[in-house]
Design a protein around this motif. Structure first.
Motif, PDB file in Angstrom:
ATOM      1  N   ARG A 166     -33.238  18.851  81.318  1.00  0.00           N
ATOM      2  CA  ARG A 166     -33.832  19.930  80.532  1.00  0.00           C
ATOM      3  C   ARG A 166     -33.408  19.771  79.078  1.00  0.00           C
ATOM      4  O   ARG A 166     -32.313  19.294  78.784  1.00  0.00           O
ATOM      5  N   GLU A 167     -34.284  20.180  78.211  1.00  0.00           N
ATOM      6  CA  GLU A 167     -33.965  20.096  76.777  1.00  0.00           C
ATOM      7  C   GLU A 167     -32.672  20.862  76.485  1.00  0.00           C
ATOM      8  O   GLU A 167     -31.871  20.477  75.655  1.00  0.00           O
ATOM      9  N   GLN A 168     -32.481  21.942  77.248  1.00  0.00           N
ATOM     10  CA  GLN A 168     -31.282  22.761  77.017  1.00  0.00           C
ATOM     11  C   GLN A 168     -29.995  21.984  77.232  1.00  0.00           C
ATOM     12  O   GLN A 168     -28.944  22.339  76.740  1.00  0.00           O
ATOM     13  N   LYS A 169     -30.089  20.919  77.979  1.00  0.00           N
ATOM     14  CA  LYS A 169     -28.879  20.156  78.247  1.00  0.00           C
ATOM     15  C   LYS A 169     -28.670  19.066  77.204  1.00  0.00           C
ATOM     16  O   LYS A 169     -27.757  18.268  77.313  1.00  0.00           O
ATOM     17  N   GLY A 170     -29.548  19.033  76.215  1.00  0.00           N
ATOM     18  CA  GLY A 170     -29.376  18.041  75.165  1.00  0.00           C
ATOM     19  C   GLY A 170     -29.714  16.641  75.639  1.00  0.00           C
ATOM     20  O   GLY A 170     -29.298  15.654  75.057  1.00  0.00           O
ATOM     21  N   LEU A 171     -30.473  16.578  76.724  1.00  0.00           N
ATOM     22  CA  LEU A 171     -30.793  15.267  77.291  1.00  0.00           C
ATOM     23  C   LEU A 171     -32.301  15.158  77.474  1.00  0.00           C
ATOM     24  O   LEU A 171     -32.816  15.268  78.565  1.00  0.00           O
ATOM     25  N   SER A 172     -33.013  14.960  76.365  1.00  0.00           N
ATOM     26  CA  SER A 172     -34.462  14.929  76.475  1.00  0.00           C
ATOM     27  C   SER A 172     -34.920  13.645  77.143  1.00  0.00           C
ATOM     28  O   SER A 172     -35.970  13.576  77.723  1.00  0.00           O
ATOM     29  N   ALA A 173     -34.098  12.612  77.052  1.00  0.00           N
ATOM     30  CA  ALA A 173     -34.462  11.361  77.707  1.00  0.00           C
ATOM     31  C   ALA A 173     -33.218  10.514  77.914  1.00  0.00           C
ATOM     32  O   ALA A 173     -32.246  10.602  77.154  1.00  0.00           O
ATOM     33  N   ALA A 174     -33.237   9.739  78.947  1.00  0.00           N
ATOM     34  CA  ALA A 174     -32.079   8.905  79.264  1.00  0.00           C
ATOM     35  C   ALA A 174     -31.801   7.919  78.130  1.00  0.00           C
ATOM     36  O   ALA A 174     -30.638   7.662  77.790  1.00  0.00           O
ATOM     37  N   GLU A 175     -32.863   7.398  77.529  1.00  0.00           N
ATOM     38  CA  GLU A 175     -32.685   6.452  76.424  1.00  0.00           C
ATOM     39  C   GLU A 175     -31.822   7.056  75.318  1.00  0.00           C
ATOM     40  O   GLU A 175     -30.943   6.399  74.758  1.00  0.00           O
ATOM     41  N   GLN A 176     -32.097   8.321  75.013  1.00  0.00           N
ATOM     42  CA  GLN A 176     -31.357   8.996  73.951  1.00  0.00           C
ATOM     43  C   GLN A 176     -29.869   9.075  74.294  1.00  0.00           C
ATOM     44  O   GLN A 176     -29.011   8.835  73.439  1.00  0.00           O
ATOM     45  N   GLY A 177     -29.564   9.378  75.552  1.00  0.00           N
ATOM     46  CA  GLY A 177     -28.181   9.475  75.986  1.00  0.00           C
ATOM     47  C   GLY A 177     -27.451   8.145  75.882  1.00  0.00           C
ATOM     48  O   GLY A 177     -26.322   8.078  75.398  1.00  0.00           O
ATOM     49  N   VAL A 178     -28.121   7.081  76.319  1.00  0.00           N
ATOM     50  CA  VAL A 178     -27.503   5.750  76.247  1.00  0.00           C
ATOM     51  C   VAL A 178     -27.286   5.346  74.789  1.00  0.00           C
ATOM     52  O   VAL A 178     -26.232   4.804  74.437  1.00  0.00           O
ATOM     53  N   ALA A 179     -28.270   5.638  73.957  1.00  0.00           N
ATOM     54  CA  ALA A 179     -28.144   5.298  72.532  1.00  0.00           C
ATOM     55  C   ALA A 179     -26.954   6.020  71.911  1.00  0.00           C
ATOM     56  O   ALA A 179     -26.191   5.436  71.141  1.00  0.00           O
ATOM     57  N   LEU A 180     -26.800   7.296  72.285  1.00  0.00           N
ATOM     58  CA  LEU A 180     -25.676   8.070  71.758  1.00  0.00           C
ATOM     59  C   LEU A 180     -24.347   7.474  72.210  1.00  0.00           C
ATOM     60  O   LEU A 180     -23.411   7.334  71.416  1.00  0.00           O
ATOM     61  N   LEU A 181     -24.272   7.090  73.474  1.00  0.00           N
ATOM     62  CA  LEU A 181     -23.036   6.491  73.987  1.00  0.00           C
ATOM     63  C   LEU A 181     -22.682   5.226  73.201  1.00  0.00           C
ATOM     64  O   LEU A 181     -21.552   5.079  72.718  1.00  0.00           O
ATOM     65  N   LEU A 182     -23.651   4.326  73.059  1.00  0.00           N
ATOM     66  CA  LEU A 182     -23.381   3.075  72.345  1.00  0.00           C
ATOM     67  C   LEU A 182     -23.010   3.347  70.893  1.00  0.00           C
ATOM     68  O   LEU A 182     -22.146   2.681  70.321  1.00  0.00           O
ATOM     69  N   LEU A 183     -23.655   4.345  70.303  1.00  0.00           N
ATOM     70  CA  LEU A 183     -23.343   4.711  68.915  1.00  0.00           C
ATOM     71  C   LEU A 183     -21.891   5.172  68.803  1.00  0.00           C
ATOM     72  O   LEU A 183     -21.134   4.712  67.946  1.00  0.00           O
ATOM     73  N   LEU A 184     -21.492   6.044  69.712  1.00  0.00           N
ATOM     74  CA  LEU A 184     -20.134   6.584  69.676  1.00  0.00           C
ATOM     75  C   LEU A 184     -19.099   5.519  70.025  1.00  0.00           C
ATOM     76  O   LEU A 184     -17.952   5.587  69.593  1.00  0.00           O
ATOM     77  N   LEU A 185     -19.510   4.534  70.802  1.00  0.00           N
ATOM     78  CA  LEU A 185     -18.583   3.456  71.154  1.00  0.00           C
ATOM     79  C   LEU A 185     -18.452   2.453  70.009  1.00  0.00           C
ATOM     80  O   LEU A 185     -17.651   1.522  70.085  1.00  0.00           O
ATOM     81  N   GLY A 186     -19.260   2.622  68.979  1.00  0.00           N
ATOM     82  CA  GLY A 186     -19.089   1.770  67.804  1.00  0.00           C
ATOM     83  C   GLY A 186     -20.193   0.764  67.579  1.00  0.00           C
ATOM     84  O   GLY A 186     -20.104  -0.069  66.678  1.00  0.00           O
ATOM     85  N   ALA A 187     -21.264   0.804  68.389  1.00  0.00           N
ATOM     86  CA  ALA A 187     -22.382  -0.118  68.181  1.00  0.00           C
ATOM     87  C   ALA A 187     -23.411   0.543  67.289  1.00  0.00           C
ATOM     88  O   ALA A 187     -23.924   1.600  67.610  1.00  0.00           O
ATOM     89  N   SER A 188     -23.704  -0.089  66.172  1.00  0.00           N
ATOM     90  CA  SER A 188     -24.652   0.516  65.230  1.00  0.00           C
ATOM     91  C   SER A 188     -26.016  -0.143  65.345  1.00  0.00           C
ATOM     92  O   SER A 188     -26.654  -0.096  66.356  1.00  0.00           O
TER      93      SER A 188
END
Lengths: 188, 188
Positions: A166-188
DNA sequence: ACCTGAACACCGTTCAAGT
DNA sequence: ACCTGAACACCGTTCAAGT
């Protein structure tokens, strides 16, 4: 194609079309054109037929990951590509995805199925290792880091396949979640 | 206790004891001591009974998260505590966990069940927000970050509950995976 | 070796009654 | 309002035969 192969193929199609409950041995046998108990000549029981579907798809995923690793893009890009493939597989074939990655009966199967699953994970870990070697990911032990990224991708895809994105969970798509993880892990 | 409450309780016990397949309406009714179709006076069908179990547990999880938030430990410690609770719940009640977080029929239920699930997530997001306010977690939009941590924890617990936590995957325990994530996100 | 038809013991669900 | 017994249309699985 052998009857055995036909049974696996038709079972997978029924799984895609109607979910786990639609894969009755009777429906599979009917789709192949044999009697309702002919499947028992090829599989010990219903669970063994499901395991055969899973094993086939694990092999396919392993091949896809291995192929991605041979690409000429930057390692971190190849990893993102593989994760994109994984997510797409989960979106296109949710019931099949859940069979491979969430079904308790399948997880406990062991044998050649577990070997195929491990091979897919090993190929995935190779992609993570390559990305680490360029400094795009932290120097955490590869197995642990690959396991973490794998589990995160699985969590995202599984929530998505279960209709819990659900949008309320801040997870509109799995791709977005994976991108955020890689970003936070230091991959730009 | 009403018959309705009894049905939910006995269904949950059967779920814990024998998994999803053990929760037949006939077995539940027998455990309560009513006829095999009495449940239809209280629930539309089998799925509605399962949804009632899930809703009850979502409310419990929400209360647990809200309680944890009121503790006097450091915010990041409170978050770790909540994640520990979550993982423990998944380990102690794997079938129940899968019902809440992976069952497709439950995810699509909507209504009061979805409201209860959202409440649990909101309480969890509050814990993440507190941890961000002390700088223990990055200043990413809270909903997105909470969603990512939630999905990761889910992925780890689900792989664990499905018997897919092999040492070869670098995931000897869900706790270890969550600790690694928080470490990499900057929480020491 | 592979398949078939009949049969058994389960299910979820519906329906006509009962109190 | 709540419950019951009978019945229906499914299942997975087994077994005795057939080729």
């Amino acid at each position: 194609m052998s009857t055995r192969e036909n049974l696996i193929t038709q079972a997978a199609l029924l799984l895609d079309k109607g979910g786990d409950a639609a894969v009755t041995l009777r429906a599979v046998a009917h789709a192949v054109g044999v009697s309702h108990n002919a499947p028992y000549r090829h599989f010990k029981d219903r669970n063994a037929l499901l395991a055969a579907i899973a094993e086939r798809d694990f092999r396919m995923l392993a091949l896809a990951f291995e192929g991605t690793r041979l690409g000429d893009a930057e390692p971190i890009q190849r990893l993102k590509e593989a994760l994109g493939l994984f997510i797409q597989y989960g979106r296109d074939y949710p019931a099949r995805y859940r069979l491979l990655f969430s079904d308790p009966g399948i997880g406990a199967a062991g044998g050649s199925l577990e070997a195929a699953a491990l091979k897919a994970f090993t190929a995935f870990a190779g992609l993570v290792e390559d990305a680490q070697s360029t400094g795009a990911l932290p120097p955490t032990p590869t197995r642990e880091l690959a396991g973490l990224i794998y589990a995160t991708a699985h969590g995202l895809v599984d929530l998505q396949a279960g209709g819990r994105m659900r949008e309320q969970k801040g997870l509109s798509a799995a791709e977005q979640g994976v991108a955020l993880l890689l970003l936070l892990l230091g991959a730009s």
